[in-house]
Write an enzyme that holds these catalytic residues in place. Structure first.
Site, PDB file in Angstrom:
ATOM      1  N   CYS A 129      77.246  24.256 -69.455  1.00  0.00           N
ATOM      2  CA  CYS A 129      77.162  24.452 -67.986  1.00  0.00           C
ATOM      3  C   CYS A 129      76.800  25.648 -67.281  1.00  0.00           C
ATOM      4  O   CYS A 129      75.756  26.390 -67.872  1.00  0.00           O
ATOM      5  CB  CYS A 129      78.165  23.814 -67.304  1.00  0.00           C
ATOM      6  SG  CYS A 129      78.023  23.527 -65.638  1.00  0.00           S
ATOM      7  N   HIS A 131      79.108  18.714 -69.868  1.00  0.00           N
ATOM      8  CA  HIS A 131      80.388  19.221 -70.370  1.00  0.00           C
ATOM      9  C   HIS A 131      80.821  18.266 -71.332  1.00  0.00           C
ATOM     10  O   HIS A 131      81.464  17.220 -71.075  1.00  0.00           O
ATOM     11  CB  HIS A 131      81.442  19.105 -68.945  1.00  0.00           C
ATOM     12  CG  HIS A 131      81.095  20.140 -68.160  1.00  0.00           C
ATOM     13  ND1 HIS A 131      81.743  21.320 -68.237  1.00  0.00           N
ATOM     14  CD2 HIS A 131      80.485  20.388 -67.084  1.00  0.00           C
ATOM     15  CE1 HIS A 131      81.519  22.174 -67.089  1.00  0.00           C
ATOM     16  NE2 HIS A 131      80.677  21.456 -66.407  1.00  0.00           N
ATOM     17  N   GLU A 165      83.355  18.846 -73.207  1.00  0.00           N
ATOM     18  CA  GLU A 165      84.853  18.866 -73.182  1.00  0.00           C
ATOM     19  C   GLU A 165      85.393  17.914 -72.129  1.00  0.00           C
ATOM     20  O   GLU A 165      86.738  18.077 -72.116  1.00  0.00           O
ATOM     21  CB  GLU A 165      85.236  20.295 -73.050  1.00  0.00           C
ATOM     22  CG  GLU A 165      85.347  20.968 -71.619  1.00  0.00           C
ATOM     23  CD  GLU A 165      83.946  21.393 -71.077  1.00  0.00           C
ATOM     24  OE1 GLU A 165      83.918  22.157 -70.022  1.00  0.00           O
ATOM     25  OE2 GLU A 165      82.752  20.968 -71.651  1.00  0.00           O
TER      26      GLU A 165
END
Length: 234
Positions: free
Chosen positions: A97, A184, A186
């Site tokens: 990002c 993202h 994660e």
């Protein structure tokens, strides 16, 4: 060649929204959670700490942030210079990002507000080029997005790996061992929902129904695998 005893350094450039941080910890914690078990990590806050010597790291992962690369804050400029040195030194790098955007700006591209507006929620990634880090056979390939800025002009030599409906440069390969993803990997579902809640007012101001965005949130097994696939290239 990976230096003996080197660790993967997570360059922290921001903090999760409060709901996500309370439930899932820092961005470094989230990244460690989707990495192969036993991966040695070291977190450094690029906003306030000295960055590690490049001969002490096996790879760099740059986190997301609520900040904008367009602010050109002193710590951002220092981080960009550091990343340019890292690319020359052939250190493997993954930008996430804001980290993806920081790499784009550092290497000669340009970051600005996404002309298609904010992208948020679980969206479909459309592969343009097969790649060992970003590609996954799962279809649909889903990924979690939360961004306003984009790499709107590519740096020299960058290759577009794929896009989404609102993001033309959803994944880039900047150099042989340097990747960036606008999404993202994660973020799990709980984290993504916390972000939608935190951005609810902004979405409404922009004419977007936050409940509809919330309804998009689903597991993203393909997107979540990016960190592990990156680390397996080391």
């Amino acid at each position: 060649m990976t230096p003996t005893g080197a660790t993967v350094c997570v360059l922290v450039t921001g903090d999760p929204v409060p709901g996500a941080r309370q439930a899932r910890g820092s961005f470094a914690d989230m990244i460690a959670r989707v990495a192969p078990a036993g991966t040695p990590f070291e977190a450094r806050d690029a906003r306030a700490e000295a960055l590690p010597d490049l001969d002490r790291v096996s790879a760099l992962i740059i986190t997301g942030s609520a900040a904008s690369v367009t602010e050109r804050a002193p710590w951002m400029l220092s981080a960009e210079a550091y990343l340019r040195h890292a690319v020359v030194a052939d250190v493997p790098i993954l930008g996430i990002c804001f980290g993806h955007q920081l790499l784009g700006q550092a290497l000669g591209g340009r970051v600005a507000q996404n002309p298609k507006g904010r992208e948020m929620g679980t969206v479909e990634y459309r592969e343009a080029v097969a790649d060992p880090v970003v590609s996954d056979p799962t279809r649909p390939y889903l990924c979690n997005m939360s961004h306003v800025d984009s790499v709107v002009e590519l740096p020299p030599g960058a290759k577009v790996l794929g896009s989404t409906e609102r993001e033309a440069h959803a994944a880039l390969r900047f150099a042989p061992r340097v990747w960036g993803v606008q999404f993202h990997p994660e973020f799990d579902e709980l984290t993504m929902r916390a972000y939608v809640d935190a951005r609810r007012d902004a979405l409404q101001r922009e004419g977007v129904d936050p409940d509809q965005v919330m309804g998009s949130v689903r597991p993203q097994p393909a997107g979540a695998g990016v960190v592990a696939r990156f680390l397996r290239t080391l």
